[in-house]
Design an enzyme around this catalytic site. Structure first.
Site, PDB file in Angstrom:
ATOM      1  N   SER A 164      -0.412   0.663   8.098  1.00  0.00           N
ATOM      2  CA  SER A 164       0.964   0.624   8.585  1.00  0.00           C
ATOM      3  C   SER A 164       1.801   1.612   7.793  1.00  0.00           C
ATOM      4  CB  SER A 164       1.550  -0.779   8.409  1.00  0.00           C
ATOM      5  OG  SER A 164       2.955  -0.785   8.589  1.00  0.00           O
ATOM      6  N   TYR A 190       3.336  -6.954   1.637  1.00  0.00           N
ATOM      7  CA  TYR A 190       2.738  -6.381   2.845  1.00  0.00           C
ATOM      8  C   TYR A 190       2.419  -4.903   2.626  1.00  0.00           C
ATOM      9  CZ  TYR A 190       2.153  -4.992   7.742  1.00  0.00           C
ATOM     10  OH  TYR A 190       1.662  -4.484   8.929  1.00  0.00           O
TER      11      TYR A 190
END
Length: 320
Positions: A164, A190
């Site tokens: 990501s 994350y």
């Protein structure tokens, strides 16, 4: 890897609006076996559908096997491929990962590490590992290394790590990966896990090159899926505005979001390409920390990649 020795940036005829079906058109995967983690939701479904449409035998590795069976039936109905299977896999549970690996028989040609958790509250596995790192990195690391003999069996296997642009938020903080000392922050956790996905690709590309295995990472783009279940609508809107520099950021469809994964998994354009990071169906340019696009230097650092491999091995109690 540094800019002076890096190979030329790889580009393809595809782009941000290309779909998984377009990317795999004309590709024949007959006789190839694929595993897609998280294959029953989000871009995982369309990744499975595209690979199945090209003739691959596909196994959905999922926590919810009921949802997996429904997806498998839908994929078979839309592609005509009856060789679509479902197996239980909980990446946060090392016993589940080990059971999946033990049960796998025969060669494996494509492994798409697609499943993940995003910006969750502070949660830990029984080992005390922070959940996002445990799921997004350590679970996939154990799966890929456990399946390494199957990947190496026929040669020419591909491993795809779904990362990501959030990797820009944090490198791997080796001094306190699991937030035992520093305050827990969902997006930093994350981001760290998504950096780990890229570093895995960098190191695995080196270690497994002699086995004919290529490993690449990617950013799928902004897609509305249940990955955002821990993120409020207000926070999503704020993040989208910031990412787009105040403009309206367009969501990709799941078919578009799966395109880069499918490109890396199946396209002959990627033959022999390994250890790189892609977005919008092309290799990403180097970006600055905090940028929405591109790949941060810390995610391609070979020293960090080698260190992460060793740390991961030690956490899992395994060795090469």
């Amino acid at each position: 890897m540094n800019s002076s020795t890096s190979p030329a940036r790889l580009t393809t005829p595809f782009g941000a609006e290309s779909t998984a079906a377009e990317v795999v058109e004309g590709v024949d995967l007959t006789g190839r076996r694929a595993v897609v983690t998280g294959g029953a939701s989000g871009i995982g479904v369309e990744t499975v559908r595209a690979l199945a449409s090209a003739g691959a035998q596909v196994t959905l590795a999922v926590r919810d096997t009921g949802a997996g069976q429904r997806t498998a039936q839908d994929v078979t109905a839309t592609t005509g491929n009856k060789d679509v299977h479902v197996a239980a896999l909980d990446l946060a549970d090392q016993a589940s990962v080990a059971a999946f690996v033990t049960a796998w028989d025969g060669p494996l040609h494509i492994l798409v590490n697609n499943a993940g958790v995003m910006a969750s509250p502070e949660l830990r596995t029984p080992e005390g590992w922070e959940l996002q790192f445990a799921t997004n990195h350590l679970g996939h690391f154990a799966l890929a290394t456990g399946l390494h003999p199957a990947l190496a069996r026929d040669g020419g296997a591909r491993v795809v790590a779904v990362s990501s642009s959030a990797h820009h938020r944090s490198g791997v903080v080796f001094e306190d990966i699991h937030f035992h000392e520093r305050p827990y922050e969902p997006w930093s956790a994350y981001g760290q896990s998504k950096t780990a996905n890229v570093l895995f690709a960098v190191e695995a590309a080196q270690r497994w090159a002699a086995d004919g295995i290529t490993v690449n990472a990617l950013m799928p783009g902004g897609i509305r899926t249940n990955l955002q279940r821990h993120v409020s609508e207000e926070e999503l809107a704020r993040l989208r505005t910031r990412a787009a520099g105040g403009a309206e950021l367009r969501w990709k469809t799941t078919e578009q979001g799966a395109a880069t994964s499918v490109l890396l998994a199946a396209s002959p354009l990627l033959d022999g390409v390994s250890g790189r990071y892609f977005e919008d169906c092309n290799e990403a340019v180097r970006g600055e920390l905090g940028a929405r696009n591109g790949v941060a230097d810390h995610a391609l650092d070979p020293e960090a990649a080698a260190r992460l491999w060793q740390v991961s091995r030690e956490a899992l109690g395994t060795h090469d």
